[in-house]
Scaffold this active site. Structure first.
Site, PDB file in Angstrom:
ATOM      1  N   CYS A   1       7.121  -0.129   7.161  1.00 38.05           N
ATOM      2  CA  CYS A   1       6.787   1.389   6.524  1.00 38.05           C
ATOM      3  C   CYS A   1       7.891   1.510   5.579  1.00 38.05           C
ATOM      4  CB  CYS A   1       6.465   1.951   7.234  1.00 38.05           C
ATOM      5  SG  CYS A   1       5.236   3.741   6.471  1.00 38.05           S
ATOM      6  N   LEU A   2       7.454   1.748   4.306  1.00 37.19           N
ATOM      7  CA  LEU A   2       7.988   2.191   3.302  1.00 37.19           C
ATOM      8  C   LEU A   2       8.749   4.155   3.134  1.00 37.19           C
ATOM      9  CD1 LEU A   2       6.016   1.406  -0.636  1.00 37.19           C
ATOM     10  CD2 LEU A   2       7.618  -0.066   1.372  1.00 37.19           C
TER      11      LEU A   2
ATOM     12  N   HIS B   1      -1.067   7.669   7.239  1.00 40.39           N
ATOM     13  CA  HIS B   1      -0.646   8.197   6.523  1.00 40.39           C
ATOM     14  C   HIS B   1      -1.258   9.571   5.656  1.00 40.39           C
ATOM     15  CE1 HIS B   1       3.470   6.701   6.176  1.00 40.39           C
ATOM     16  NE2 HIS B   1       2.995   5.695   5.845  1.00 40.39           N
TER      17      HIS B   1
ATOM     18  N   GLN C   1       2.934   9.894   1.137  1.00 41.25           N
ATOM     19  CA  GLN C   1       4.642   9.633   1.271  1.00 41.25           C
ATOM     20  C   GLN C   1       4.985  10.108  -0.049  1.00 41.25           C
ATOM     21  OE1 GLN C   1       2.947   5.611   2.166  1.00 41.25           O
ATOM     22  NE2 GLN C   1       4.905   5.585   3.154  1.00 41.25           N
TER      23      GLN C   1
ATOM     24  N   GLY D   1       0.914  -1.797  -0.509  1.00 41.14           N
ATOM     25  CA  GLY D   1       0.404  -0.365  -0.096  1.00 41.14           C
ATOM     26  C   GLY D   1       0.443   1.016   0.188  1.00 41.14           C
TER      27      GLY D   1
ATOM     28  N   HIS E   1      -3.309   1.927   7.747  1.00 42.10           N
ATOM     29  CA  HIS E   1      -1.705   2.368   8.506  1.00 42.10           C
ATOM     30  C   HIS E   1      -1.598   3.115   6.820  1.00 42.10           C
ATOM     31  CE1 HIS E   1       2.282   1.506   8.005  1.00 42.10           C
ATOM     32  NE2 HIS E   1       2.357   2.190   7.252  1.00 42.10           N
ATOM     33  N   GLU E   2      -2.267   3.150   5.766  1.00 40.30           N
ATOM     34  CA  GLU E   2      -2.604   4.654   4.890  1.00 40.30           C
ATOM     35  C   GLU E   2      -3.428   5.399   5.220  1.00 40.30           C
ATOM     36  OE1 GLU E   2      -0.056   2.082   2.635  1.00 40.30           O
ATOM     37  OE2 GLU E   2      -0.564   4.156   2.987  1.00 40.30           O
TER      38      GLU E   2
END
Length: 200
Positions: free
Chosen positions: A91-92, A137, A51, A46, A133-134
């Protein structure tokens, strides 16, 4: 099209709250394709627009493991949640950090597709975890905020010594591609659950 650079913690832009999308035009469609291209150049499942420095409420996901089930959620809202569980996340934007957090494993969400049409959908398992999670963000929150205080302090201290890192441009091990089909919620495919790589 090339993958976009992904902001890295502690970049302060990761703490900004994103605004709802109010224009559904060609520029938005290009950005959606860029988000998928960027996601597919990583091992994530995702990615949210903030981000990559775009403060709009856009989330892309693909839990297929083969880049075959792209899912798009514009202006996502979590309407209800149920069945809490402890899940492992990474997380990226915070590479190398993994932690266990409490998340709902069942959600009802409302969002808008790429044409501006609203829809609602039930998400379960890793799909539900990834969505939370997204959405975090989009609200300027990170999964590390849910970790124990001692762990958070250690991560923040380590990041503080490094300063604000430059955004990282993904380097795919195989050619990435933009989705060739409409996102799952637009063509009626069911979302599949099961263990998957961590969210963006």
């Amino acid at each position: 099209m090339p993958a976009l650079p992904i902001l890295q913690y502690p970049d302060p832009r990761l703490r900004l709250v994103s605004a709802p999308v109010d224009r559904f035009d060609q520029e938005l469609l290009r950005r959606i394709d860029e988000l998928f291209e960027t996601l597919y150049a990583t091992t994530g499942i995702g990615l949210s627009a903030p981000q990559v420095g775009d403060l709009r409420r856009i989330v892309v996901m693909d839990l297929s493991g083969s880049h075959s089930k792209p899912e798009l959620y514009v202006n996502p809202e979590i309407l209800s949640s149920d069945v809490m569980g402890l899940v492992e996340e990474s997380c990226l934007s915070i590479p190398g950090v993994v932690g266990n957090v409490v998340r709902a494993t069942k959600l009802r969400v409302r969002a808008v597709d790429r044409a501006g049409h609203p829809f609602e959908r039930d998400l379960e398992g890793m799909h539900a975890v990834c969505m939370q999670h997204e959405v975090d963000h989009l609200d300027g929150k990170l999964f590390i905020d849910k970790l124990p205080m001692i762990r958070r302090l250690a991560i923040r201290t380590s990041a503080a010594f490094k300063g604000t890192p430059e955004p990282v441009r993904p380097s795919p091990t195989a050619p990435s591609r933009a989705p060739s089909r409409r996102p799952a919620q637009e063509d009626g495919r069911e979302l599949d659950g099961g263990a998957q790589p961590a969210p963006g």
